[in-house]
Write an enzyme that holds these catalytic residues in place. Structure first.
Site, PDB file in Angstrom:
ATOM      1  N   GLN A  16       0.851  -1.195   0.000  1.00 44.00           N
ATOM      2  CA  GLN A  16       0.000   0.000   0.000  1.00 44.00           C
ATOM      3  C   GLN A  16       0.884   1.241   0.000  1.00 44.00           C
ATOM      4  O   GLN A  16       0.394   2.361  -0.118  1.00 44.00           O
ATOM      5  CB  GLN A  16      -0.871   0.016   1.258  1.00 44.00           C
ATOM      6  N   GLY A  38       2.818  -4.607   9.007  1.00 44.97           N
ATOM      7  CA  GLY A  38       2.865  -3.163   9.211  1.00 44.97           C
ATOM      8  C   GLY A  38       1.722  -2.384   8.600  1.00 44.97           C
ATOM      9  O   GLY A  38       1.919  -1.252   8.148  1.00 44.97           O
ATOM     10  N   CYS A  51      -6.556  14.004 -17.968  1.00 43.75           N
ATOM     11  CA  CYS A  51      -6.390  12.986 -19.011  1.00 43.75           C
ATOM     12  C   CYS A  51      -5.568  11.788 -18.538  1.00 43.75           C
ATOM     13  O   CYS A  51      -5.467  10.791 -19.247  1.00 43.75           O
ATOM     14  CB  CYS A  51      -5.795  13.589 -20.284  1.00 43.75           C
ATOM     15  N   SER A  80      -2.398  -1.079   9.375  1.00 41.88           N
ATOM     16  CA  SER A  80      -3.500  -1.007  10.333  1.00 41.88           C
ATOM     17  C   SER A  80      -4.728  -1.734   9.789  1.00 41.88           C
ATOM     18  O   SER A  80      -5.673  -1.975  10.528  1.00 41.88           O
ATOM     19  CB  SER A  80      -3.850   0.449  10.628  1.00 41.88           C
ATOM     20  N   ASN A 127       3.066  -7.026  13.405  1.00 45.08           N
ATOM     21  CA  ASN A 127       2.652  -5.657  13.746  1.00 45.08           C
ATOM     22  C   ASN A 127       2.737  -5.515  15.261  1.00 45.08           C
ATOM     23  O   ASN A 127       2.201  -6.343  15.986  1.00 45.08           O
ATOM     24  CB  ASN A 127       1.210  -5.416  13.267  1.00 45.08           C
ATOM     25  N   HIS A 185      -1.555   1.646  -4.133  1.00 44.97           N
ATOM     26  CA  HIS A 185      -1.919   3.059  -3.951  1.00 44.97           C
ATOM     27  C   HIS A 185      -1.004   4.005  -4.721  1.00 44.97           C
ATOM     28  O   HIS A 185      -0.884   5.178  -4.374  1.00 44.97           O
ATOM     29  CB  HIS A 185      -1.938   3.412  -2.454  1.00 44.97           C
TER      30      HIS A 185
HETATM   31  C1  BJW Z   1       4.688  -1.173  12.479  1.00 42.25           C
HETATM   32  C2  BJW Z   1       5.785  -0.499  12.843  1.00 42.25           C
HETATM   33  C3  BJW Z   1       6.988  -1.262  12.672  1.00 42.25           C
HETATM   34  C4  BJW Z   1       4.205   0.891  13.211  1.00 42.25           C
HETATM   35  N1  BJW Z   1       6.894  -2.501  12.173  1.00 42.25           N
HETATM   36  N2  BJW Z   1       4.521  -2.354  11.998  1.00 42.25           N
HETATM   37  C5  BJW Z   1     -16.741   2.913   4.689  1.00 42.25           C
HETATM   38  C6  BJW Z   1     -16.530   1.580   4.936  1.00 42.25           C
HETATM   39  C7  BJW Z   1     -15.623   0.853   4.165  1.00 42.25           C
HETATM   40  C8  BJW Z   1     -14.916   1.461   3.153  1.00 42.25           C
HETATM   41  C9  BJW Z   1     -15.123   2.778   2.924  1.00 42.25           C
HETATM   42  C10 BJW Z   1     -16.019   3.505   3.674  1.00 42.25           C
HETATM   43  N3  BJW Z   1     -16.014   4.779   3.207  1.00 42.25           N
HETATM   44  C11 BJW Z   1     -15.120   4.866   2.218  1.00 42.25           C
HETATM   45  C12 BJW Z   1     -14.576   3.659   2.032  1.00 42.25           C
HETATM   46  C13 BJW Z   1     -13.550   3.303   1.071  1.00 42.25           C
HETATM   47  C14 BJW Z   1     -12.193   3.841   1.485  1.00 42.25           C
HETATM   48  C15 BJW Z   1     -11.810   3.288   2.853  1.00 42.25           C
HETATM   49  O1  BJW Z   1     -11.302   2.198   2.987  1.00 42.25           O
HETATM   50  N4  BJW Z   1     -12.030   4.044   3.895  1.00 42.25           N
HETATM   51  C16 BJW Z   1     -11.773   3.574   5.259  1.00 42.25           C
HETATM   52  C17 BJW Z   1     -10.828   4.537   5.942  1.00 42.25           C
HETATM   53  C18 BJW Z   1     -13.062   3.391   5.965  1.00 42.25           C
HETATM   54  N5  BJW Z   1     -11.280   3.351   0.467  1.00 42.25           N
HETATM   55  C19 BJW Z   1     -11.106   4.016  -0.668  1.00 42.25           C
HETATM   56  O2  BJW Z   1     -11.629   5.090  -0.889  1.00 42.25           O
HETATM   57  C20 BJW Z   1     -10.233   3.350  -1.698  1.00 42.25           C
HETATM   58  N6  BJW Z   1     -10.892   3.303  -2.939  1.00 42.25           N
HETATM   59  C21 BJW Z   1     -12.036   2.620  -3.124  1.00 42.25           C
HETATM   60  O3  BJW Z   1     -12.533   1.950  -2.241  1.00 42.25           O
HETATM   61  O4  BJW Z   1     -12.570   2.746  -4.384  1.00 42.25           O
HETATM   62  C22 BJW Z   1     -13.911   2.297  -4.573  1.00 42.25           C
HETATM   63  C23 BJW Z   1     -14.815   3.392  -4.102  1.00 42.25           C
HETATM   64  C24 BJW Z   1     -14.934   4.526  -4.862  1.00 42.25           C
HETATM   65  C25 BJW Z   1     -15.766   5.569  -4.435  1.00 42.25           C
HETATM   66  C26 BJW Z   1     -16.461   5.471  -3.229  1.00 42.25           C
HETATM   67  C27 BJW Z   1     -16.308   4.314  -2.453  1.00 42.25           C
HETATM   68  C28 BJW Z   1     -15.479   3.277  -2.901  1.00 42.25           C
HETATM   69  C29 BJW Z   1      -8.952   4.141  -1.901  1.00 42.25           C
HETATM   70  C30 BJW Z   1      -8.069   4.114  -0.699  1.00 42.25           C
HETATM   71  C31 BJW Z   1      -6.843   5.002  -0.925  1.00 42.25           C
HETATM   72  C32 BJW Z   1      -5.949   5.110   0.287  1.00 42.25           C
HETATM   73  N7  BJW Z   1      -4.984   6.125   0.075  1.00 42.25           N
HETATM   74  C33 BJW Z   1      -3.964   6.391   1.083  1.00 42.25           C
HETATM   75  C34 BJW Z   1      -3.106   7.588   0.599  1.00 42.25           C
HETATM   76  C35 BJW Z   1      -2.172   7.171  -0.521  1.00 42.25           C
HETATM   77  C36 BJW Z   1      -1.425   8.328  -1.081  1.00 42.25           C
HETATM   78  C37 BJW Z   1      -0.484   8.953  -0.094  1.00 42.25           C
HETATM   79  O5  BJW Z   1       0.366   8.275   0.500  1.00 42.25           O
HETATM   80  O6  BJW Z   1      -0.579  10.153   0.047  1.00 42.25           O
HETATM   81  O7  BJW Z   1      -3.164   5.228   1.264  1.00 42.25           O
HETATM   82  S1  BJW Z   1      -4.626   6.674   2.701  1.00 42.25           S
HETATM   83  C38 BJW Z   1      -3.341   5.850   3.565  1.00 42.25           C
HETATM   84  O8  BJW Z   1      -3.855   4.663   4.239  1.00 42.25           O
HETATM   85  C39 BJW Z   1      -2.391   5.319   2.480  1.00 42.25           C
HETATM   86  C40 BJW Z   1      -2.047   3.965   3.019  1.00 42.25           C
HETATM   87  O9  BJW Z   1      -1.570   3.139   1.976  1.00 42.25           O
HETATM   88  C41 BJW Z   1      -3.333   3.500   3.616  1.00 42.25           C
HETATM   89  C42 BJW Z   1      -3.184   2.385   4.599  1.00 42.25           C
HETATM   90  O10 BJW Z   1      -2.465   2.761   5.713  1.00 42.25           O
HETATM   91  P1  BJW Z   1      -1.409   1.753   6.377  1.00 42.25           P
HETATM   92  O11 BJW Z   1      -0.338   1.432   5.441  1.00 42.25           O
HETATM   93  O12 BJW Z   1      -2.127   0.614   6.973  1.00 42.25           O
HETATM   94  O13 BJW Z   1      -0.758   2.684   7.500  1.00 42.25           O
HETATM   95  P2  BJW Z   1      -1.296   3.058   8.962  1.00 42.25           P
HETATM   96  O14 BJW Z   1      -0.582   4.272   9.381  1.00 42.25           O
HETATM   97  O15 BJW Z   1      -2.764   3.069   9.000  1.00 42.25           O
HETATM   98  O16 BJW Z   1      -0.840   1.840   9.885  1.00 42.25           O
HETATM   99  C43 BJW Z   1       0.534   1.603  10.185  1.00 42.25           C
HETATM  100  C44 BJW Z   1       0.628   0.297  10.929  1.00 42.25           C
HETATM  101  O17 BJW Z   1       2.005  -0.009  11.113  1.00 42.25           O
HETATM  102  C45 BJW Z   1       0.010   0.343  12.344  1.00 42.25           C
HETATM  103  O18 BJW Z   1      -0.840  -0.788  12.501  1.00 42.25           O
HETATM  104  C46 BJW Z   1       1.215   0.241  13.276  1.00 42.25           C
HETATM  105  O19 BJW Z   1       0.945  -0.499  14.457  1.00 42.25           O
HETATM  106  C47 BJW Z   1       2.211  -0.477  12.419  1.00 42.25           C
HETATM  107  N8  BJW Z   1       3.612  -0.224  12.722  1.00 42.25           N
HETATM  108  N9  BJW Z   1       5.535   0.737  13.298  1.00 42.25           N
HETATM  109  C48 BJW Z   1       5.687  -3.019  11.863  1.00 42.25           C
HETATM  110  N10 BJW Z   1       8.206  -0.754  12.983  1.00 42.25           N
HETATM  111 ZN    ZN Z   2      -3.926  16.151 -19.445  1.00 44.54          ZN
END
Ligand code: BJW
Ligand code: ZN
Length: 249
Positions: free
Chosen positions: A101, A186, A130, A188, A212, A119
């Site tokens: 991710q 790693g 475009c 959430s 994690n 992502h």
């Molecule tokens: C360690 C550590 C160490 C610490 N060792 N571990 C309601 C219900 C369900 C779904 C939805 C909803 N409303 C909307 C949605 C859909 C939405 C979603 O899921 N929302 C939820 C928040 C509820 N999803 C989307 O919108 C996705 N698209 C989609 O579904 O399309 C269809 C659709 C279209 C239109 C409408 C509805 C649906 C797109 C998701 C895009 C996510 N983008 C981001 C930003 C990317 C760009 C950027 O970087 O700027 O992606 S958000 C951010 O979160 C980023 C990450 O990839 C993503 C996940 O986070 P991650 O990697 O898990 O990090 P953390 O910080 O959350 O966790 C870190 C973990 O590490 C922790 O657990 C620590 O304990 C651990 N840790 N140190 C090992 N040393």
């Molecule tokens: Zn363009």
């Protein structure tokens, strides 16, 4: 006990393996995670607000400022032991898929190949209208870059409410369904559809391992949990595997 006998046996048998990583694997490189640790690194910005189309439409300058700051921060980091072990593991396992991710490119810099980026990648840009890929040099937030078509240039990452790249998510789902071993590292597991993959793999018969330091909603489904940072956890795993191969050769 980590790794357990079962996990070591699956690796020895070269089980079909899928690894899903999140921001936690890059934390030890100094890349801030999105949730959980409320240290001051994000103080100026709220990622849940800024990583969205709405934010970019309303305040493109602010969103760009955030991305330029993160690009610079990420550019100053290097892969850690966790990234490195995963790159080495890929060379050992004939059917290995790394799904991330993360947008930071650190897996690729550690030597991982064919990484499935769910992502996007923060180092790439594309046109908002475009979709054309774009190279843009450094620019100030007063003068936002535009495409020939007139559209605004944006980072090539996936924001909330946007679809994930079709080929990537399809491949990740397919590989997860057929996995015998799934390592969830790693993340959430709060963001969908990525958070569905470990559960999908488990339901399809995979042995599910979580690495994690904190509990997540994956924990309840996991066959094995390692509550240690990914760098030391994967280093232990690698050392165990190597002592194993020495015995078997
Ligand atoms: C360690 C550590 C160490 C610490 N060792 N571990 C309601 C219900 C369900 C779904 C939805 C909803 N409303 C909307 C949605 C859909 C939405 C979603 O899921 N929302 C939820 C928040 C509820 N999803 C989307 O919108 C996705 N698209 C989609 O579904 O399309 C269809 C659709 C279209 C239109 C409408 C509805 C649906 C797109 C998701 C895009 C996510 N983008 C981001 C930003 C990317 C760009 C950027 O970087 O700027 O992606 S958000 C951010 O979160 C980023 C990450 O990839 C993503 C996940 O986070 P991650 O990697 O898990 O990090 P953390 O910080 O959350 O966790 C870190 C973990 O590490 C922790 O657990 C620590 O304990 C651990 N840790 N140190 C090992 N040393
Ligand atoms: Zn363009």
């Amino acid at each position: 006990m980590f790794p357990t006998k079962q996990l070591k046996e699956l690796l020895r048998k070269q089980a079909r393996t899928v690894v899903l990583t999140g921001a936690g694997i890059s934390a030890e490189s100094g890349v801030p995670t999105f949730r959980g640790n409320q240290d001051s690194l994000w103080s100026k910005f709220d990622p849940r607000e800024l990583a969205s189309i709405d934010a970019f439409m309303a305040k493109p300058g602010l969103v760009w400022e955030w991305y330029l700051w993160r690009r610079k921060l990420i550019g100053g980091t290097v892969p850690n032991a966790g990234h490195e072990v995963l790159a080495k593991l890929q060379k050992l396992l004939p059917d290995f898929t790394l799904v991330t991710q993360n947008v930071d490119n650190l897996h690729q810099r550690a030597g991982s190949e064919h990484v499935i980026e769910l992502h996007g990648n923060i180092h790439r840009n594309k046109c908002f209208d475009c979709g054309k890929a774009m190279d843009v040099d450094e620019f100030g937030s007063e003068q936002l870059p535009r495409c020939n078509c007139g559209g605004m240039i944006r980072p090539d990452v996936v924001w909330f409410g946007e679809m994930l790249p079709e080929r990537e998510i399809a491949a990740a789902i397919d590989k997860s369904r057929r996995a015998e071993l799934f390592l969830c590292i790693g993340t959430s597991a709060e963001v969908y559809p990525a958070a569905d993959l470990p559960v999908l793999a488990k339901r399809s018969g995979a042995y599910l391992v979580e690495i994690n330091p904190e509990e997540t909603q994956i924990s309840a489904h996991a066959d094995e949990i390692c509550r240690v940072n990914s760098g030391p956890a994967l280093t232990d795993l690698w050392q165990d595997m190597n002592s194993m191969t020495e015995v078997h050769h």
